[in-house]
Design a protein around this motif. Structure first.
Motif, PDB file in Angstrom:
ATOM      1  N   GLY A 146      36.657  52.082  31.362  1.00 54.20           N
ATOM      2  CA  GLY A 146      35.857  52.248  32.572  1.00 54.20           C
ATOM      3  C   GLY A 146      34.794  51.176  32.700  1.00 54.20           C
ATOM      4  N   LEU A 147      34.164  50.819  31.577  1.00 51.58           N
ATOM      5  CA  LEU A 147      33.141  49.783  31.579  1.00 51.58           C
ATOM      6  C   LEU A 147      33.727  48.423  31.948  1.00 51.58           C
ATOM      7  N   ALA A 174      37.504  62.247  37.156  1.00 56.36           N
ATOM      8  CA  ALA A 174      38.843  62.110  37.729  1.00 56.36           C
ATOM      9  C   ALA A 174      39.602  63.421  37.591  1.00 56.36           C
ATOM     10  N   GLU A 175      40.318  63.783  38.636  1.00 56.60           N
ATOM     11  CA  GLU A 175      41.090  65.014  38.620  1.00 56.60           C
ATOM     12  C   GLU A 175      42.391  64.791  37.850  1.00 56.60           C
ATOM     13  N   ASP A 176      42.770  65.780  37.036  1.00 58.16           N
ATOM     14  CA  ASP A 176      44.033  65.702  36.306  1.00 58.16           C
ATOM     15  C   ASP A 176      45.185  65.996  37.252  1.00 58.16           C
ATOM     16  N   GLN A 195      34.853  57.023  37.782  1.00 54.48           N
ATOM     17  CA  GLN A 195      35.539  58.253  37.384  1.00 54.48           C
ATOM     18  C   GLN A 195      35.850  58.239  35.895  1.00 54.48           C
ATOM     19  N   LEU A 196      36.243  57.068  35.381  1.00 54.18           N
ATOM     20  CA  LEU A 196      36.524  56.960  33.950  1.00 54.18           C
ATOM     21  C   LEU A 196      35.251  57.118  33.122  1.00 54.18           C
ATOM     22  N   LEU A 197      34.153  56.566  33.634  1.00 51.10           N
ATOM     23  CA  LEU A 197      32.891  56.607  32.890  1.00 51.10           C
ATOM     24  C   LEU A 197      32.238  57.983  32.929  1.00 51.10           C
ATOM     25  N   LEU A 241      38.407  49.833  42.772  1.00 47.68           N
ATOM     26  CA  LEU A 241      38.400  49.781  41.312  1.00 47.68           C
ATOM     27  C   LEU A 241      37.077  50.286  40.746  1.00 47.68           C
ATOM     28  N   LEU A 242      35.982  50.017  41.459  1.00 45.65           N
ATOM     29  CA  LEU A 242      34.677  50.506  41.015  1.00 45.65           C
ATOM     30  C   LEU A 242      34.643  52.030  41.042  1.00 45.65           C
ATOM     31  N   LEU A 243      35.262  52.609  42.070  1.00 45.22           N
ATOM     32  CA  LEU A 243      35.328  54.069  42.149  1.00 45.22           C
ATOM     33  C   LEU A 243      36.115  54.647  40.989  1.00 45.22           C
TER      34      LEU A 243
END
Length: 205
Positions: free
Chosen positions: A183-184, A98-100, A92-94, A86-88
């Motif tokens: 993400g936070l 993240a790949e589409d 990616q969100l922050l 989940l941290l990973l």
């Protein structure tokens, strides 16, 4: 009411799955994958994707514990692994790394990549399994988890169903802001999972 359903757990399940599945963040992806399609096709893709995600989550919620027992994996180990995963995802969100998802020929996008892994991805699956492990068969907790899973998928369906309207209201900057906030929150949840796992490891040792 609390004897029938664990309200605290319900809110935890809903919030956790919300920040992982990130309904607002799926809007631009859904729109891009269904670009040029008719309204009827987009509507069908929305409920199909949510149905697929719901099925995947329910299967792992129901049988994930048996799989872990067969593999000899403990709850603290699952919590720690889930927290790191989940941290990973949170990073990616922050950082927007993240790949589409890419549409594949001859594949219904409602199943792949929308249903899985976009909606029912590793993060949502692991989080659900952790909640089920914590419930340990208690009726109030099982009901809370079930209701939480149903509610988040209803929200997800509404988000995809009215993705065009949401995109116009939020705009690209609004979607980006919601994604960063998600993400936070997800990073905080991930750290807490790892901390709880370490505490359990120490107590067991």
């Amino acid at each position: 009411m609390n004897s029938i359903i664990n309200i605290s757990l319900l809110s935890s399940v809903f919030v956790t799955l919300f920040v992982i599945m990130d309904p607002p963040g799926t809007v631009p992806v859904f729109i891009s994958l269904t670009a040029g399609q008719s309204r009827a096709v987009r509507k069908k893709a929305a409920w199909q994707a949510v149905l697929v995600a719901f099925g995947v989550i329910v299967v792992f919620a129901a049988f994930g514990q048996q799989i872990l027992q067969h593999l000899g994996i403990t709850l603290p180990a699952l919590q720690c692994a889930g927290g790191l995963l989940l941290l990973l995802i949170a990073l990616q969100l922050l950082t927007d790394t993240a790949e589409d998802p890419v549409q594949t020929k001859n594949v219904n996008i409602a199943f792949v990549p929308l249903g899985t892994p976009l909606l029912a991805g590793p993060g949502a699956i692991v989080a659900t399994m952790v909640f089920v492990q914590r419930a340990d068969g208690k009726l109030a907790d099982v009901v809370a988890i079930s209701v939480g899973i149903v509610l988040i998928h209803i929200v997800m369906w509404l988000t995809l169903r009215f993705s065009g309207v949401i995109m116009r209201i939020l705009g690209e900057n609004g979607v980006l802001l919601v994604t960063r906030i998600a993400g936070l929150l997800l990073s905080a949840i991930a750290v807490q999972l790892v901390a709880d796992a370490v505490t359990d490891f120490i107590q067991a040792g």
